[in-house]
Design a protein around this motif. Structure first.
Motif, PDB file in Angstrom:
ATOM      1  N   ARG A  89      14.403 -49.152 -25.714  1.00  0.00           N
ATOM      2  CA  ARG A  89      15.653 -49.912 -25.831  1.00  0.00           C
ATOM      3  C   ARG A  89      16.795 -49.005 -26.285  1.00  0.00           C
ATOM      4  NH1 ARG A  89      18.933 -52.466 -29.465  1.00  0.00           N
ATOM      5  NH2 ARG A  89      17.771 -51.543 -31.196  1.00  0.00           N
ATOM      6  N   GLN A  90      16.540 -48.219 -27.316  1.00  0.00           N
ATOM      7  CA  GLN A  90      17.588 -47.322 -27.805  1.00  0.00           C
ATOM      8  C   GLN A  90      17.954 -46.269 -26.760  1.00  0.00           C
ATOM      9  OE1 GLN A  90      16.795 -45.752 -31.724  1.00  0.00           O
ATOM     10  NE2 GLN A  90      15.978 -47.684 -32.477  1.00  0.00           N
ATOM     11  N   ALA A  91      16.957 -45.758 -26.055  1.00  0.00           N
ATOM     12  CA  ALA A  91      17.222 -44.751 -25.022  1.00  0.00           C
ATOM     13  C   ALA A  91      18.058 -45.339 -23.887  1.00  0.00           C
ATOM     14  CB  ALA A  91      15.904 -44.200 -24.480  1.00  0.00           C
ATOM     15  N   MET A  92      17.783 -46.588 -23.504  1.00  0.00           N
ATOM     16  CA  MET A  92      18.539 -47.211 -22.420  1.00  0.00           C
ATOM     17  C   MET A  92      19.979 -47.498 -22.832  1.00  0.00           C
ATOM     18  SD  MET A  92      15.741 -49.744 -20.648  1.00  0.00           S
ATOM     19  CE  MET A  92      16.999 -50.431 -19.571  1.00  0.00           C
ATOM     20  N   GLN A  93      20.198 -47.808 -24.082  1.00  0.00           N
ATOM     21  CA  GLN A  93      21.583 -47.955 -24.541  1.00  0.00           C
ATOM     22  C   GLN A  93      22.325 -46.628 -24.435  1.00  0.00           C
ATOM     23  OE1 GLN A  93      20.520 -51.052 -28.096  1.00  0.00           O
ATOM     24  NE2 GLN A  93      22.567 -50.238 -28.096  1.00  0.00           N
ATOM     25  N   ARG A  94      21.647 -45.531 -24.797  1.00  0.00           N
ATOM     26  CA  ARG A  94      22.300 -44.224 -24.721  1.00  0.00           C
ATOM     27  C   ARG A  94      22.526 -43.780 -23.277  1.00  0.00           C
ATOM     28  NH1 ARG A  94      18.584 -43.294 -29.008  1.00  0.00           N
ATOM     29  NH2 ARG A  94      17.141 -42.276 -27.564  1.00  0.00           N
ATOM     30  N   ASP A  95      21.697 -44.279 -22.347  1.00  0.00           N
ATOM     31  CA  ASP A  95      21.853 -43.900 -20.949  1.00  0.00           C
ATOM     32  C   ASP A  95      23.221 -44.281 -20.394  1.00  0.00           C
ATOM     33  OD1 ASP A  95      19.355 -42.789 -20.832  1.00  0.00           O
ATOM     34  OD2 ASP A  95      18.391 -44.516 -19.863  1.00  0.00           O
ATOM     35  N   LEU A  96      23.820 -45.324 -20.949  1.00  0.00           N
ATOM     36  CA  LEU A  96      25.111 -45.792 -20.451  1.00  0.00           C
ATOM     37  C   LEU A  96      26.281 -45.103 -21.159  1.00  0.00           C
ATOM     38  CD1 LEU A  96      25.619 -47.850 -18.227  1.00  0.00           C
ATOM     39  CD2 LEU A  96      26.102 -49.565 -19.982  1.00  0.00           C
ATOM     40  N   THR A  97      26.004 -44.356 -22.200  1.00  0.00           N
ATOM     41  CA  THR A  97      27.067 -43.750 -22.999  1.00  0.00           C
ATOM     42  C   THR A  97      27.939 -42.781 -22.212  1.00  0.00           C
ATOM     43  OG1 THR A  97      25.755 -44.006 -25.014  1.00  0.00           O
ATOM     44  CG2 THR A  97      27.556 -42.415 -25.084  1.00  0.00           C
ATOM     45  N   PRO A  98      27.398 -41.862 -21.396  1.00  0.00           N
ATOM     46  CA  PRO A  98      28.284 -40.926 -20.672  1.00  0.00           C
ATOM     47  C   PRO A  98      29.302 -41.635 -19.781  1.00  0.00           C
ATOM     48  CG  PRO A  98      26.032 -40.137 -20.611  1.00  0.00           C
ATOM     49  CD  PRO A  98      25.976 -41.517 -21.165  1.00  0.00           C
ATOM     50  N   ALA A  99      28.845 -42.614 -19.005  1.00  0.00           N
ATOM     51  CA  ALA A  99      29.767 -43.335 -18.121  1.00  0.00           C
ATOM     52  C   ALA A  99      30.784 -44.132 -18.934  1.00  0.00           C
ATOM     53  CB  ALA A  99      28.993 -44.264 -17.195  1.00  0.00           C
ATOM     54  N   PHE A 100      30.335 -44.761 -20.013  1.00  0.00           N
ATOM     55  CA  PHE A 100      31.238 -45.549 -20.854  1.00  0.00           C
ATOM     56  C   PHE A 100      32.306 -44.646 -21.479  1.00  0.00           C
ATOM     57  CE2 PHE A 100      32.512 -47.447 -24.872  1.00  0.00           C
ATOM     58  CZ  PHE A 100      32.793 -48.752 -24.516  1.00  0.00           C
ATOM     59  N   ASN A 101      31.885 -43.506 -22.024  1.00  0.00           N
ATOM     60  CA  ASN A 101      32.853 -42.604 -22.653  1.00  0.00           C
ATOM     61  C   ASN A 101      33.838 -42.031 -21.641  1.00  0.00           C
ATOM     62  OD1 ASN A 101      31.715 -43.007 -25.169  1.00  0.00           O
ATOM     63  ND2 ASN A 101      30.442 -41.160 -25.090  1.00  0.00           N
ATOM     64  N   PRO A 129      23.576 -45.431 -14.390  1.00  0.00           N
ATOM     65  CA  PRO A 129      22.371 -45.527 -13.550  1.00  0.00           C
ATOM     66  C   PRO A 129      22.465 -46.709 -12.592  1.00  0.00           C
ATOM     67  CG  PRO A 129      21.792 -45.226 -15.872  1.00  0.00           C
ATOM     68  CD  PRO A 129      23.264 -45.507 -15.827  1.00  0.00           C
ATOM     69  N   GLN A 130      22.039 -46.489 -11.348  1.00  0.00           N
ATOM     70  CA  GLN A 130      22.158 -47.528 -10.323  1.00  0.00           C
ATOM     71  C   GLN A 130      21.202 -48.696 -10.578  1.00  0.00           C
ATOM     72  OE1 GLN A 130      24.562 -47.536  -7.904  1.00  0.00           O
ATOM     73  NE2 GLN A 130      25.307 -45.744  -9.046  1.00  0.00           N
ATOM     74  N   ASP A 131      20.055 -48.424 -11.158  1.00  0.00           N
ATOM     75  CA  ASP A 131      19.048 -49.478 -11.391  1.00  0.00           C
ATOM     76  C   ASP A 131      19.054 -49.965 -12.839  1.00  0.00           C
ATOM     77  OD1 ASP A 131      18.159 -47.126 -12.501  1.00  0.00           O
ATOM     78  OD2 ASP A 131      16.064 -47.402 -11.882  1.00  0.00           O
ATOM     79  N   TYR A 174      27.599 -52.673 -18.153  1.00  0.00           N
ATOM     80  CA  TYR A 174      27.259 -51.975 -16.911  1.00  0.00           C
ATOM     81  C   TYR A 174      28.081 -52.519 -15.736  1.00  0.00           C
ATOM     82  CZ  TYR A 174      24.412 -50.690 -12.852  1.00  0.00           C
ATOM     83  OH  TYR A 174      23.983 -50.214 -11.631  1.00  0.00           O
ATOM     84  N   LEU A 175      28.191 -53.825 -15.629  1.00  0.00           N
ATOM     85  CA  LEU A 175      28.954 -54.426 -14.539  1.00  0.00           C
ATOM     86  C   LEU A 175      30.452 -54.128 -14.689  1.00  0.00           C
ATOM     87  CD1 LEU A 175      27.131 -57.885 -14.251  1.00  0.00           C
ATOM     88  CD2 LEU A 175      26.883 -55.866 -12.764  1.00  0.00           C
TER      89      LEU A 175
END
Length: 245
Positions: A89-101, A129-131, A174-175
């Protein structure tokens, strides 16, 4: 002749009796003295060896040794499962950080950039990430694949509520990032609304789930088995660089 023999015998008897009387007078050995001598020998004999008082007291007061308590295997097994879920869960939250920043930085500097530079910075938003949404669904299914033991039921319910809120929140982020590639202003409005009540509710749910976890670890003395195991909510997603505060 016979009279003379009788006199001699009588005299000898007198001497014997006199000798006995004189012996008792000069060398008296009474029954009392013999008994006293015997008693003296008893007193002089060594006393029998008895255990020391402290040793007897220690043996009497020493509590019985209990075998070390073994934590229930089903609790350990469930916590290992939950720990794997939480790390993902924590890793998936961080996965979105680059695009968000990338989106936040582009919007924060928009007034100083020309359109071409702005679009170049917005291109990094496609790093999401696309998925991503599907991966959250899979994580939720994995969490529910293991039923908790009764001792972990409250923890399971708290974590389920928090995970559902996190999935809903992160899916909206994400959306919005996908929308930002065509309509950055609309995406910014969506994200700014999410920074209020929704994020606060998730933080509260994370704190409650972590409280339940720590209570289980303490109750069954499992901190050595799970060092540093906590449920945390720092995703690194913040709009402060745009709106301040």
């Amino acid at each position: 002749m016979n009279r003379k023999a009788v006199l001699i015998g009588a005299g000898a008897l007198v001497l014997v009796v006199a000798g006995i009387l004189l012996g008792r007078h000069f060398f008296p050995v009474t029954h009392r003295e013999a008994s006293a001598a015997s008693d003296s020998n008893v007193l002089l004999a060594p006393a029998p060896q008895l255990p020391e008082t402290n040793m007897l007291r220690a043996q009497a007061e020493a509590p019985p040794q209990e075998p070390p308590r073994q934590p229930p295997a089903d609790i350990i097994d469930y916590l290992k499962h939950l720990q794997r879920i939480e790390l993902q869960r924590q890793a998936m939250q961080r996965d979105l950080t680059p695009a968000f920043n990338a989106f936040v930085n582009a919007m924060a500097m928009r007034a100083t950039l020309d359109e071409q530079e702005f679009q170049q910075r917005m291109g990094a938003v496609q790093q999401a990430p696309q998925d991503y949404s599907q991966r959250w669904v899979q994580l939720s299914q994995l969490f529910e694949s293991k039923q908790p033991p009764p001792a972990c039921q409250a923890l399971h319910e708290s974590y389920r509520k928090m995970l559902a809120s996190t999935i809903a929140y992160m899916t909206k982020v994400y959306l919005a990032l996908h929308q930002a590639q065509t309509d950055p202003n609309a995406a910014l409005q969506v994200l700014s609304q999410m920074q209020g009540t929704a994020s606060t509710d998730i933080d509260t749910q994370i704190l409650q789930a972590n409280l339940e976890l720590q209570q289980v670890l303490d109750r069954y003395d499992l901190r050595k088995e799970f060092p540093g195991f906590t449920i945390s909510g720092d995703s690194g997603l913040s709009l402060r660089s745009i709106f301040g505060g």
